[in-house]
Write a protein that holds these residues in place. Structure first.
Motif, PDB file in Angstrom:
ATOM      1  N   UNK A 161      12.011   5.370  -7.146  1.00 30.07           N
ATOM      2  CA  UNK A 161      11.096   4.598  -6.311  1.00 30.07           C
ATOM      3  C   UNK A 161      10.509   5.476  -5.199  1.00 30.07           C
ATOM      4  N   UNK A 162      11.363   6.256  -4.592  1.00 25.49           N
ATOM      5  CA  UNK A 162      10.939   7.123  -3.497  1.00 25.49           C
ATOM      6  C   UNK A 162       9.955   8.173  -4.013  1.00 25.49           C
ATOM      7  N   UNK A 163      10.251   8.711  -5.179  1.00 24.86           N
ATOM      8  CA  UNK A 163       9.339   9.670  -5.794  1.00 24.86           C
ATOM      9  C   UNK A 163       8.002   8.991  -6.130  1.00 24.86           C
ATOM     10  N   UNK A 164       8.074   7.799  -6.686  1.00 24.70           N
ATOM     11  CA  UNK A 164       6.843   7.062  -7.032  1.00 24.70           C
ATOM     12  C   UNK A 164       5.996   6.798  -5.794  1.00 24.70           C
ATOM     13  N   UNK A 165       6.674   6.547  -4.685  1.00 20.34           N
ATOM     14  CA  UNK A 165       5.951   6.264  -3.437  1.00 20.34           C
ATOM     15  C   UNK A 165       5.152   7.488  -2.984  1.00 20.34           C
ATOM     16  N   UNK A 166       5.677   8.665  -3.249  1.00 16.15           N
ATOM     17  CA  UNK A 166       4.932   9.886  -2.917  1.00 16.15           C
ATOM     18  C   UNK A 166       3.627   9.935  -3.714  1.00 16.15           C
ATOM     19  N   UNK A 167       3.714   9.580  -5.003  1.00 16.57           N
ATOM     20  CA  UNK A 167       2.504   9.575  -5.841  1.00 16.57           C
ATOM     21  C   UNK A 167       1.557   8.427  -5.460  1.00 16.57           C
ATOM     22  N   UNK A 168       2.116   7.319  -5.008  1.00 20.26           N
ATOM     23  CA  UNK A 168       1.287   6.139  -4.723  1.00 20.26           C
ATOM     24  C   UNK A 168       0.700   6.148  -3.318  1.00 20.26           C
ATOM     25  N   UNK A 169       1.303   6.937  -2.435  1.00 23.61           N
ATOM     26  CA  UNK A 169       0.885   6.886  -1.022  1.00 23.61           C
ATOM     27  C   UNK A 169       0.557   8.261  -0.440  1.00 23.61           C
ATOM     28  N   UNK A 170       1.535   9.151  -0.402  1.00 25.23           N
ATOM     29  CA  UNK A 170       1.346  10.431   0.288  1.00 25.23           C
ATOM     30  C   UNK A 170       0.256  11.287  -0.375  1.00 25.23           C
ATOM     31  N   UNK A 171       0.296  11.357  -1.709  1.00 22.80           N
ATOM     32  CA  UNK A 171      -0.690  12.183  -2.403  1.00 22.80           C
ATOM     33  C   UNK A 171      -2.104  11.569  -2.341  1.00 22.80           C
TER      34      UNK A 171
ATOM     35  N   UNK B 196       2.375  -0.854  -0.803  1.00 23.18           N
ATOM     36  CA  UNK B 196       2.267   0.493  -0.253  1.00 23.18           C
ATOM     37  C   UNK B 196       0.883   1.087  -0.529  1.00 23.18           C
ATOM     38  N   UNK B 197       0.375   0.860  -1.723  1.00 26.11           N
ATOM     39  CA  UNK B 197      -0.954   1.345  -2.093  1.00 26.11           C
ATOM     40  C   UNK B 197      -2.019   0.715  -1.186  1.00 26.11           C
ATOM     41  N   UNK B 198      -1.906  -0.594  -0.983  1.00 27.09           N
ATOM     42  CA  UNK B 198      -2.868  -1.283  -0.111  1.00 27.09           C
ATOM     43  C   UNK B 198      -2.813  -0.745   1.317  1.00 27.09           C
TER      44      UNK B 198
END
Lengths: 260, 260
Positions: A161-171, B196-198
């Protein structure tokens, strides 16, 4: 519940505020940075402390919301208090606390927080893990008092989930930066793409990203991609990034629904 | 105005609907795909045609909204009609029409359109270019009838804008796809990262992306980045992508406000 916050950063601030609003008591806020501790403590009517010795026994739960690296040593020190201890980190296993006490849990809010912007906690997914069924249940109840989106997530799942959040938000945020810089270089306002950014995020609220992919790569529009690469010119980092992402999108289009 | 649409795809559909609602007349919709032409024509009370010979002279403007490659040949054919001809392409210069007629312009809506989702045109930036000041003014007036965000953008600027849109929309959407696939592989729902995306998109509506960058790369948190890379394991494409984007974010953090 009677809650003690260890930490006074963005996550602690938003969580403490939400708990306070939901009727919980924030007893103390601990931070090495006394100024920050006082700022948050004032907001939630708690006591600010900067020494773990000052912690009161009149509390039900410690919520550790500090840098990942510092969680373990604080958990070790707090264990003697015989209270429930949870951390809020996406990247830290339950084990980091469980080593020191059986009353361990995780309370991970999956959202990006900044001090400047309020967040509606009702929509923040809270990922809960307890050392046993009873703790899990207790944490889920606590989570449901501030959010409608409570998930039971294991330590292994939380890593992903934490890794996915990097792709969904930080990047994506970095790619917004690239867009903003390219526009600025040509005297164009970032306002020009702000609605596009919103719409792109809104589209995937109902649909899956693959179903709404647009742009030259998914159309395999080589002419447009070549024109874009020419425009990026000698910025080799951006040329590489553009090529890598475009190839990945072309592959996504060709593979249909599979993902290696 | 009396408008004829050449094309019946997503952009044509959303534009024609917005013009109709603003009180303009859509006289005809041309498409090689007669079914699509009829669908759109019905919606906006226009005549569907599939032969450019059938075009009426009772019109003020032709709006060409078809594949970039096909714009020139249609513009060449329409030029004899002595009407204002515009295209809606971000990647095509004004010159493509100007070659054939002095009554040329561009009407580029900077948004991502899908048939399934309605768009509030008031918030769609419309990028206008005219072959002369009179045409530019006429197009700006037309644009202002459906949007509050009308910009005068040259062909050179539009190229950059189109490239920026790829970074602001198409590439982030691919990263959403990566997040969704990683979650699916571990039985986690995409709903976990949708808020998070939003929030990530909302944050940059008021602030600049650089000011709100979060995640392990901007903190130079090597331990977390290594853990993420280990989790990606032998998916070399994603490992490369993760490394490239993380390095870029680290560089952004180090450079402050410059951009090579």
């Amino acid at each position: 519940m009677k809650i003690i916050f260890i930490g006074s950063g963005n996550v602690a601030t938003h969580l403490a505020t939400a708990f306070k609003q939901a009727g919980h008591q924030i007893k103390q806020v601990y931070s090495l940075n006394h100024h920050n501790a006082e700022l948050l403590a004032k907001q939630v009517e708690a006591e600010a402390i900067n020494n773990l010795q000052q912690i009161t026994d009149d509390a039900d739960i410690f919520i550790i919301s500090i840098k990942d690296d510092a969680i373990e040593s604080v958990a070790a020190e707090l264990a003697i208090r015989k209270k429930l201890i949870v951390h809020t980190s996406g990247a830290t296993p339950l084990q980091t606390i469980l080593k020191y006490t059986a009353q361990a849990g995780v309370f991970y809010p999956l959202q990006t927080f900044s001090k400047a912007k309020e967040v509606d906690f009702k929509n923040v997914p809270l990922c809960i893990e307890g050392a046993n069924a009873e703790i899990t249940e207790q944490l889920i109840e606590l989570a449901q008092s501030i959010s409608d989106k409570v998930f039971h997530v294991s330590s292994d799942q939380r890593k992903v989930l934490h890794l996915s959040a990097v792709f969904a938000c930080n990047f994506p945020n970095y790619l917004y930066y690239v867009a903003q810089q390219l526009l600025a270089q040509h005297n164009l306002d970032f306002d020009l793409v702000r609605p596009l950014i919103m719409e792109t995020a809104e589209k995937v609220q109902e649909q899956l990203p693959q179903a709404v992919q647009t742009g030259p790569a998914i159309r395999n529009d080589v002419k447009t991609m070549d024109a874009h690469l020419a425009l990026l010119g000698n910025n080799t980092a951006l040329v590489q990034l553009y090529e890598m992402l475009s190839q990945a999108i072309i592959k996504m289009g060709a593979d249909g629904h599979s993902f290696e």
